[in-house]
Design a protein around this motif. Structure first.
Motif, mmCIF file in Angstrom:
data_model
loop_
_atom_site.group_PDB
_atom_site.id
_atom_site.type_symbol
_atom_site.label_atom_id
_atom_site.label_comp_id
_atom_site.label_asym_id
_atom_site.label_seq_id
_atom_site.Cartn_x
_atom_site.Cartn_y
_atom_site.Cartn_z
ATOM 1 N N PRO A 1 -2.745 -2.143 3.605
ATOM 2 C CA PRO A 1 -2.787 -1.878 2.169
ATOM 3 C C PRO A 1 -4.200 -1.571 1.680
ATOM 4 C CG PRO A 1 -1.495 -3.849 2.643
ATOM 5 C CD PRO A 1 -2.192 -3.476 3.906
ATOM 6 N N TYR B 1 1.025 -6.090 0.157
ATOM 7 C CA TYR B 1 1.642 -4.770 0.049
ATOM 8 C C TYR B 1 2.231 -4.670 -1.354
ATOM 9 C CZ TYR B 1 4.915 -0.931 0.890
ATOM 10 O OH TYR B 1 5.611 0.249 0.822
ATOM 11 N N HIS C 1 10.055 -5.369 -0.241
ATOM 12 C CA HIS C 1 9.339 -5.032 -1.470
ATOM 13 C C HIS C 1 10.319 -4.797 -2.610
ATOM 14 C CE1 HIS C 1 6.233 -3.470 -4.063
ATOM 15 N NE2 HIS C 1 6.841 -2.311 -4.166
ATOM 16 N N LEU D 1 -0.228 2.463 2.139
ATOM 17 C CA LEU D 1 -0.842 2.112 3.414
ATOM 18 C C LEU D 1 -1.817 3.201 3.860
ATOM 19 C CD1 LEU D 1 2.302 0.735 5.267
ATOM 20 C CD2 LEU D 1 0.517 -0.572 4.100
#
Length: 204
Positions: free
Chosen positions: A118, A102, A80, A107
């Protein structure tokens, strides 16, 4: 942190469905012996393996590890940070298996016994076809690419879609085996095995 080989039962004369269940039982029992410290110690090495395998991928399909599974959370955070689009499994309407992107530390557990997913919009199963790299869970893989999963069959169905050939199963060292594993025509061979600190291409 031990890595000795797992002794699997002889299932050569057992129906394949029952054989898989017997093998899963032994493999799950072995994982249950891992301590929280064991899982923690493996985590950064698994993350390095995942990041190396991901290479310059723009979109990657991963899963959220739970309990004593090989850790994926460190890799999800690092990918990420890289700006990689990450697709994670998500339950859709009627418990349909779908995907979601995501986007941050968002989460949530949406159904009892299911891994976190997600909060965002559920994407159709075809979304995984956009992934440059796919990493799937497994309890074991052998040297011919036969995979023992958790038994739901979802990943095998997904891998029969029009997906990338860069598919790896994330497992502990003792779960990569030089022996037959029960399988049938529904099972999709895995081309790569991701071990802590090492990626192995099946057949090479």
């Amino acid at each position: 942190m031990t890595t000795e080989e797992v002794a699997l039962p002889d299932v050569s004369h057992v129906d394949v469905v029952d054989a898989k269940q017997m093998v899963r039982g032994v493999l799950r029992d072995r994982r249950s012996k891992l301590t929280a410290k064991d899982v923690e110690n493996f985590a950064p090495v698994f993350a390095d393996t995942i990041l190396d395998f991901a290479a310059d991928a723009k979109t990657i399909s991963l899963y959220v590890s739970v309990k004593n599974e090989p850790d994926t959370l460190l890799a999800i955070a690092a990918l990420h940070e890289r700006g990689v689009r990450i697709l994670l499994p998500k339950l859709g309407p009627g418990l349909a298996r779908m995907w979601a992107e995501y986007t941050s530390d968002d989460l949530v557990v949406e159904a009892p016994g299911r891994p976190p997913s997600p909060r965002g919009e559920a994407l159709p199963s075809e979304a995984v076809e956009e992934a440059d790299v796919i990493i799937v869970p497994a309890l074991a893989v052998n040297h011919r690419g036969s995979r023992i999963g958790q038994g739901g069959g979802w990943y095998d169905r997904m891998l029969k879609q029009n997906v990338t050939s860069k598919v790896g199963a994330l497992i502990y060292p003792w779960e990569f085996m030089d022996r037959p594993l029960p399988h049938d025509e529904q099972d999709v061979p895995i081309p790569f095995v991701l071990l802590p600190g090492e990626t192995i291409q099946i057949g090479r």
